[in-house]
Design an enzyme around this catalytic site. Structure first.
Site, PDB file in Angstrom:
ATOM      1  N   ASN A 152      -5.944  -7.591   6.314  1.00 39.13           N
ATOM      2  CA  ASN A 152      -6.163  -6.357   5.578  1.00 39.13           C
ATOM      3  C   ASN A 152      -6.827  -5.332   6.508  1.00 39.13           C
ATOM      4  O   ASN A 152      -6.975  -5.574   7.704  1.00 39.13           O
ATOM      5  CB  ASN A 152      -7.038  -6.638   4.337  1.00 39.13           C
ATOM      6  CG  ASN A 152      -6.675  -5.768   3.146  1.00 39.13           C
ATOM      7  OD1 ASN A 152      -6.458  -4.573   3.287  1.00 39.13           O
ATOM      8  ND2 ASN A 152      -6.607  -6.379   1.973  1.00 39.13           N
ATOM      9  N   THR A 153      -7.232  -4.202   5.939  1.00 36.38           N
ATOM     10  CA  THR A 153      -7.904  -3.174   6.729  1.00 36.38           C
ATOM     11  C   THR A 153      -9.336  -3.602   7.050  1.00 36.38           C
ATOM     12  O   THR A 153      -9.864  -4.551   6.480  1.00 36.38           O
ATOM     13  CB  THR A 153      -7.923  -1.834   5.974  1.00 36.38           C
ATOM     14  OG1 THR A 153      -8.562  -2.028   4.696  1.00 36.38           O
ATOM     15  CG2 THR A 153      -6.514  -1.323   5.765  1.00 36.38           C
ATOM     16  N   TYR A 209       2.663  -0.492   8.541  1.00 37.25           N
ATOM     17  CA  TYR A 209       2.237   0.516   7.571  1.00 37.25           C
ATOM     18  C   TYR A 209       1.909   1.795   8.332  1.00 37.25           C
ATOM     19  O   TYR A 209       2.655   2.762   8.312  1.00 37.25           O
ATOM     20  CB  TYR A 209       1.022  -0.001   6.785  1.00 37.25           C
ATOM     21  CG  TYR A 209       0.460   0.967   5.751  1.00 37.25           C
ATOM     22  CD1 TYR A 209      -0.074   2.197   6.109  1.00 37.25           C
ATOM     23  CD2 TYR A 209       0.423   0.639   4.404  1.00 37.25           C
ATOM     24  CE1 TYR A 209      -0.604   3.072   5.184  1.00 37.25           C
ATOM     25  CE2 TYR A 209      -0.105   1.513   3.457  1.00 37.25           C
ATOM     26  CZ  TYR A 209      -0.616   2.718   3.852  1.00 37.25           C
ATOM     27  OH  TYR A 209      -1.142   3.586   2.924  1.00 37.25           O
ATOM     28  N   ASN A 249      -4.715 -10.618  -3.206  1.00 35.16           N
ATOM     29  CA  ASN A 249      -5.504  -9.664  -2.429  1.00 35.16           C
ATOM     30  C   ASN A 249      -6.956  -9.737  -2.891  1.00 35.16           C
ATOM     31  O   ASN A 249      -7.295  -9.227  -3.964  1.00 35.16           O
ATOM     32  CB  ASN A 249      -4.942  -8.248  -2.603  1.00 35.16           C
ATOM     33  CG  ASN A 249      -5.617  -7.241  -1.684  1.00 35.16           C
ATOM     34  OD1 ASN A 249      -6.638  -7.530  -1.067  1.00 35.16           O
ATOM     35  ND2 ASN A 249      -5.045  -6.045  -1.593  1.00 35.16           N
ATOM     36  N   GLY A 271      -4.212   0.651  11.634  1.00 34.54           N
ATOM     37  CA  GLY A 271      -3.587   1.267  12.796  1.00 34.54           C
ATOM     38  C   GLY A 271      -4.029   0.632  14.095  1.00 34.54           C
ATOM     39  O   GLY A 271      -4.522  -0.502  14.145  1.00 34.54           O
ATOM     40  N   ASN A 326      -8.264   4.624   4.460  1.00 32.01           N
ATOM     41  CA  ASN A 326      -8.000   4.844   3.042  1.00 32.01           C
ATOM     42  C   ASN A 326      -9.092   4.199   2.204  1.00 32.01           C
ATOM     43  O   ASN A 326      -9.641   3.156   2.563  1.00 32.01           O
ATOM     44  CB  ASN A 326      -6.612   4.306   2.660  1.00 32.01           C
ATOM     45  CG  ASN A 326      -6.654   2.891   2.146  1.00 32.01           C
ATOM     46  OD1 ASN A 326      -6.963   2.640   0.973  1.00 32.01           O
ATOM     47  ND2 ASN A 326      -6.342   1.936   3.030  1.00 32.01           N
ATOM     48  N   ASN A 343       1.920  -7.678  -4.197  1.00 32.59           N
ATOM     49  CA  ASN A 343       0.512  -7.815  -3.851  1.00 32.59           C
ATOM     50  C   ASN A 343      -0.322  -7.642  -5.120  1.00 32.59           C
ATOM     51  O   ASN A 343      -0.216  -6.623  -5.800  1.00 32.59           O
ATOM     52  CB  ASN A 343       0.157  -6.763  -2.791  1.00 32.59           C
ATOM     53  CG  ASN A 343      -1.203  -6.973  -2.186  1.00 32.59           C
ATOM     54  OD1 ASN A 343      -2.213  -6.788  -2.839  1.00 32.59           O
ATOM     55  ND2 ASN A 343      -1.234  -7.324  -0.914  1.00 32.59           N
ATOM     56  N   ASN A 381     -12.032  -1.558  -0.764  1.00 33.43           N
ATOM     57  CA  ASN A 381     -12.143  -0.359  -1.592  1.00 33.43           C
ATOM     58  C   ASN A 381     -12.346  -0.622  -3.080  1.00 33.43           C
ATOM     59  O   ASN A 381     -12.384   0.320  -3.871  1.00 33.43           O
ATOM     60  CB  ASN A 381     -10.893   0.510  -1.393  1.00 33.43           C
ATOM     61  CG  ASN A 381     -10.734   0.931   0.050  1.00 33.43           C
ATOM     62  OD1 ASN A 381     -11.703   1.319   0.698  1.00 33.43           O
ATOM     63  ND2 ASN A 381      -9.517   0.836   0.571  1.00 33.43           N
ATOM     64  N   THR A 382     -12.469  -1.891  -3.472  1.00 33.70           N
ATOM     65  CA  THR A 382     -12.863  -2.253  -4.829  1.00 33.70           C
ATOM     66  C   THR A 382     -14.207  -2.956  -4.737  1.00 33.70           C
ATOM     67  O   THR A 382     -14.301  -4.013  -4.106  1.00 33.70           O
ATOM     68  CB  THR A 382     -11.826  -3.180  -5.488  1.00 33.70           C
ATOM     69  OG1 THR A 382     -10.593  -2.474  -5.634  1.00 33.70           O
ATOM     70  CG2 THR A 382     -12.301  -3.643  -6.860  1.00 33.70           C
ATOM     71  N   GLY A 412       0.792  -1.222   0.000  1.00 32.63           N
ATOM     72  CA  GLY A 412       0.000   0.000   0.000  1.00 32.63           C
ATOM     73  C   GLY A 412       0.820   1.265   0.000  1.00 32.63           C
ATOM     74  O   GLY A 412       0.399   2.278  -0.567  1.00 32.63           O
ATOM     75  N   LYS A 424      -4.135 -12.838   1.416  1.00 35.65           N
ATOM     76  CA  LYS A 424      -4.381 -11.814   2.434  1.00 35.65           C
ATOM     77  C   LYS A 424      -5.871 -11.799   2.761  1.00 35.65           C
ATOM     78  O   LYS A 424      -6.711 -11.627   1.877  1.00 35.65           O
ATOM     79  CB  LYS A 424      -3.925 -10.443   1.938  1.00 35.65           C
ATOM     80  CG  LYS A 424      -3.941  -9.359   3.011  1.00 35.65           C
ATOM     81  CD  LYS A 424      -3.202  -8.116   2.538  1.00 35.65           C
ATOM     82  CE  LYS A 424      -3.023  -7.097   3.650  1.00 35.65           C
ATOM     83  NZ  LYS A 424      -2.197  -5.945   3.233  1.00 35.65           N
ATOM     84  N   GLY A 431      -8.431   2.559  -3.649  1.00 34.00           N
ATOM     85  CA  GLY A 431      -9.017   1.878  -4.792  1.00 34.00           C
ATOM     86  C   GLY A 431      -8.007   1.325  -5.782  1.00 34.00           C
ATOM     87  O   GLY A 431      -8.228   1.390  -7.002  1.00 34.00           O
ATOM     88  N   PHE A 432      -6.899   0.760  -5.279  1.00 33.36           N
ATOM     89  CA  PHE A 432      -5.889   0.137  -6.140  1.00 33.36           C
ATOM     90  C   PHE A 432      -5.383   1.107  -7.221  1.00 33.36           C
ATOM     91  O   PHE A 432      -5.226   0.737  -8.393  1.00 33.36           O
ATOM     92  CB  PHE A 432      -6.441  -1.120  -6.825  1.00 33.36           C
ATOM     93  CG  PHE A 432      -6.659  -2.302  -5.921  1.00 33.36           C
ATOM     94  CD1 PHE A 432      -6.259  -2.294  -4.594  1.00 33.36           C
ATOM     95  CD2 PHE A 432      -7.281  -3.448  -6.405  1.00 33.36           C
ATOM     96  CE1 PHE A 432      -6.466  -3.398  -3.770  1.00 33.36           C
ATOM     97  CE2 PHE A 432      -7.489  -4.556  -5.590  1.00 33.36           C
ATOM     98  CZ  PHE A 432      -7.087  -4.525  -4.275  1.00 33.36           C
ATOM     99  N   GLY A 439      -1.885  -2.652  13.205  1.00 30.03           N
ATOM    100  CA  GLY A 439      -1.745  -1.977  14.491  1.00 30.03           C
ATOM    101  C   GLY A 439      -0.427  -2.176  15.194  1.00 30.03           C
ATOM    102  O   GLY A 439      -0.364  -2.076  16.421  1.00 30.03           O
ATOM    103  N   SER A 456      -9.454  -6.319   0.090  1.00 29.63           N
ATOM    104  CA  SER A 456      -9.537  -4.861   0.212  1.00 29.63           C
ATOM    105  C   SER A 456     -10.994  -4.434   0.178  1.00 29.63           C
ATOM    106  O   SER A 456     -11.772  -4.907  -0.659  1.00 29.63           O
ATOM    107  CB  SER A 456      -8.788  -4.179  -0.941  1.00 29.63           C
ATOM    108  OG  SER A 456      -9.066  -2.781  -0.954  1.00 29.63           O
TER     109      SER A 456
END
Length: 351
Positions: free
Chosen positions: A242-243, A313, A172, A263, A111, A139, A177-178, A63, A213, A114-115, A292, A175
């Site tokens: 992942n997030t 990250y 991956n 985080g 975040n 990734n 975000n896709t 990322g 992941k 979106g890749f 985290g 995520s």
């Protein structure tokens, strides 16, 4: 030094600070030495995993360097390995800005990038120029416009293009975000997808390991079932996690933004997922813990839960390059305090 640098960067928007940092790392990696102390990794932390050598367990999560532009910079920071991407077959701009947000009070980020990346052809150029001796994973993701029923074609295209240039790959499918991507985490969709990718991987001369992941938002039962099924079909490892789209007990003004949260708020859940995966696979499949990690104690908890390696990250954003040395030195001390001669002795002891 990094405290001063961070004050400047945090006056910028989060994405502009990210872009500025990446540009500096890619063009002047030697400048990292101003903020990154030299690391002498003790023998107690060295591991051979998948035939690869890791001087210590601390790596960079995917990322931060989506196009593999700054690999020498990550090496200068002291990381044992770096994961680049997420890369897609064709370039794509990602989601509209703003799409990256700091949650300073929570020591977190949200975040919804979106890749966004320059595509696999551009990444291939960067990977071909890297010096040997530093482990780099790639990734892999599908393009936004590729329907899920054709997603396997994107992953096969990616592994074909960079198969001989990466030390390991990460599928991956987690995520947030896709749109629709996480639907590929169902056992019915993921197992045949992974089997096809592994078949293509086996046709490559170098046969790099393939990891998956996973999302922290899957139910425990689904994670356990997936881990067992993926282990059976030959996956080489997992990244947990992942997030998350969960928003528990946040106090920052940006807490309501959509996207993946990383985080400190993710720390406990990612550790719990590591423990589940370790139990499901009886410790036979290496796990990279991610989520985290800000300190040696954070990393140690994930190792004791079952992680062989860890990635940072968000902690890197808030603490800078020194975080790597602090974790490395702290892990060695924690192992000695608990009477362990080597990090492998502590893997999974809490699972």
């Amino acid at each position: 030094m990094y405290a001063l640098i961070r004050n400047v960067l945090f006056r910028m928007s989060a994405e502009r600070a990210h872009t500025t940092t990446l540009r500096l790392l890619s063009t002047c990696p030697q400048l990292v030495r101003l903020a990154a102390p030299h690391i002498e990794a003790p023998a107690s932390l060295h591991q051979q995993i998948w035939g690869l050598s890791f001087p210590h367990p601390v790596g960079l999560a995917a990322g931060l360097d989506k196009n593999a532009e700054a690999i020498p910079g990550w090496f200068a920071c002291g990381f044992s390995f770096a994961e680049v991407g997420t890369v897609t077959p064709m370039p794509q701009p990602g989601n509209p800005q703003p799409r990256l947000f700091r949650l300073r009070e929570d020591q977190a980020l949200i975040n919804r990038m979106g890749f966004n990346n320059h595509g696999v052809t551009e990444m291939r150029k960067h990977l071909a120029q890297r010096r040997p001796g530093f482990v780099v994973g790639v990734n892999l993701g599908k393009n936004k416009w590729t329907p899920n029923e054709s997603a396997v074609d994107d992953y096969v295209t990616l592994i074909t293009h960079v198969g001989t240039l990466a030390d390991y790959f990460v599928i991956n499918v987690s995520s947030p975000n896709t749109p629709g991507l996480r639907d590929l985490q169902s056992e019915e969709a993921l197992i045949p997808l992974v089997q096809t990718i592994l078949e293509r991987r086996d046709e490559l001369g170098s046969r790099p390991p393939v990891l998956v992941k996973l999302s922290p938002d899957l139910p425990d039962s689904a994670l356990t079932d997936l881990a067992k099924a993926l282990m059976t079909c030959g996956v080489d490892g997992f990244i947990a996690t992942n997030t998350t789209i969960a928003r528990n007990e946040l106090c920052s003004p940006n807490a309501g933004e959509s996207g993946g949260l990383s985080g400190r708020p993710l720390a406990q859940r990612s550790t719990d997922v590591i423990r589940l995966l370790h139990q499901a696979t009886q410790g036979t499949v290496p796990i990279i813990g991610c989520g985290g990690i800000f300190s040696a104690q954070d990393a140690y908890q994930k190792i004791r839960a079952g992680a062989h390696l860890v990635q940072v990250y968000t902690g890197f954003i808030y603490r800078g390059p020194r975080i790597v040395k602090d974790i490395v030195d702290g892990l060695d001390e924690l192992l000695r305090q608990d009477g362990y001669a080597h990090v492998r002795d502590a893997i999974g002891v809490d699972a």
